[in-house]
Design a protein around this motif. Structure first.
Motif: not given
Length: 436
Positions: A91, A93-100
């Protein structure tokens, strides 16, 4: 919806959303303090909040995450496992990738994670995928991996003061949205004082007790009588095995060693009131009688054993009074750790000295063969010697030589013991000089 209609506990509803409503921890949150600066500036770093229950550990973790704009994942080490940690990493990693967006992984009761579970999220803290915040009531030095401790700053939270707790109670009564303000209740000064004392430094406990008292007072004033009803059977904080447990038994032991009977009674009462097994205390009193009093007053050991026996036979409250009697006697008795030091020294010699043979003259000789081998030959029977003492006789293994472990103090009965040993040692020296 009115606050009184909510099914969420009052303590959770009143969780402050900012530092303005946060009670206590001035040593961490005063202007200029490192944690306050981290929150004000939104700078994230891994941290561990160590303190007793109800002191704001979870709330601080949420404030840190909110101020920095980080995503907040809350796990409890009581329920979570490696699978949950992996899902949190995915989760994040996804936050960092999509929302930075950074992610704060908050783990409550982190001391309950074993080494493998702690290792599972450590690499993701190192590479910046997660910012770790842990909350624990146990000493991190003993419960957390060194690798994790080296990457997180430890902040120590203190129990809330009576004034802090009273302010928490007043705020809950005044808040019409999240608290009890819509119910038009008042809390008497005496009732507030009793609730704050019963909370024992724990804001959550204070609010839980207030909510119970409010339910018994549908309108009007929450007074001392109502508070007493909800306090019935309440116990002080006592973790039966954690830091608080060991700190209190340490305080009792050191009070007795320091000849402070009143302090010894206080710590004994704290432990009994908190639910400690009285037989554990009895066992420790026996230890204290030998370790800190010893032969300065041999009656102390007998009294401690008698108190233990009384507790086993009669239980509460008679047994507790016997423990109190023993604790007071031990505190007032003459002190000596000479036997304790002597035993440790003898044990050290025994462990590092190998299997040194018993000198022939000290060996038993029940058979003809053993007598022929010289066992017991030249042994001097002390009762047949002048004064009942075989001056100059040797009792240590030859390889070890003569050793002196026990050095009586100049306190209590050991004064007499020391004088006797000095006389006997003088006789030994005279006999050995004569034999040269």
């Amino acid at each position: 919806m009115g606050a009184d209609a909510s099914e969420t506990p009052l303590a959770d509803r009143m969780r402050p959303g900012g530092l303005d409503g946060f009670a206590g921890q001035v040593h961490l949150l005063a202007p200029g303090k490192p944690l306050r600066q981290a929150i004000d500036t939104g700078r994230l770093h891994s941290m561990i909040f160590w303190g007793p229950p109800g002191t704001g550990k979870t709330t601080l973790a949420r404030l840190v995450a909110a101020r920095s704009g980080a995503h907040f994942i809350n796990l409890s080490a009581v329920l979570a496992g490696v699978k949950d940690i992996r899902e949190a990493v995915t989760e994040a990693r996804a936050r960092r990738s999509v929302e930075d967006r950074a992610t704060v992984l908050f783990i409550d009761e982190v001391h309950r994670f074993n080494k493998g579970q702690q290792d599972a999220f450590l690499p993701h803290v190192e590479d910046g995928t997660l910012t770790f915040i842990g909350a624990t009531t146990e000493n991190p030095s003993f419960e957390l991996n060194n690798a994790l401790l080296s990457r997180a700053r430890v902040y120590v939270l203190k129990p809330l003061s009576l004034d802090d707790l009273t302010a928490v109670l007043r705020r809950a009564l005044a808040d019409p949205v999240h608290g009890l303000g819509a119910r038009d209740l008042a809390l008497s000064a005496e009732g507030a004082g009793l609730l704050a004392e019963a909370a024992d430094g724990d804001a959550r406990r204070a609010l839980n007790l207030l909510e119970l008292a409010a339910n018994l007072s549908p309108g009007g004033v929450i007074g001392a009588e109502t508070v007493a009803a909800v306090m019935a059977g309440a116990l002080r904080r006592f973790d039966k095995g954690g830091d608080l447990f060991h700190d209190q038994i340490s305080a009792l032991h050191k009070s007795i060693r320091g000849s402070a009977p009143d302090a010894a009674l206080y710590w004994l009462a704290r432990m009994i009131d908190g639910g400690c097994d009285p037989l554990y205390i009895a066992r420790r009193l026996v230890r204290m009688a030998s370790e800190d009093i010893g032969n300065a007053d041999p009656r102390a050991l007998a009294l401690a054993v008698d108190a233990w026996d009384t507790q086993e036979r009669l239980g509460s409250p008679e047994g507790e009074l016997a423990l109190a009697q023993a604790a007071v006697y031990l505190a007032c008795a003459a002190k000596s750790n000479a036997v304790y030091l002597a035993w440790n020294a003898a044990l050290a010699d025994a462990r590092r000295g190998g299997t040194a043979p018993v000198p022939p003259h000290l060996r038993n000789a029940p058979t003809r063969l053993m007598k022929a081998l010289g066992h017991g030959r030249a042994y001097r029977y002390a009762h047949d010697e002048p004064g009942g003492y075989a001056a100059g006789e040797r009792y240590f293994p030859e390889e070890l030589g003569e050793r002196r472990y026990y050095e009586p103090t100049d306190r209590g009965l050991e004064i007499r013991i020391r004088e006797k040993l000095e006389r006997l040692r003088a006789l030994d020296q005279a006999a050995r000089d004569a034999a040269k």
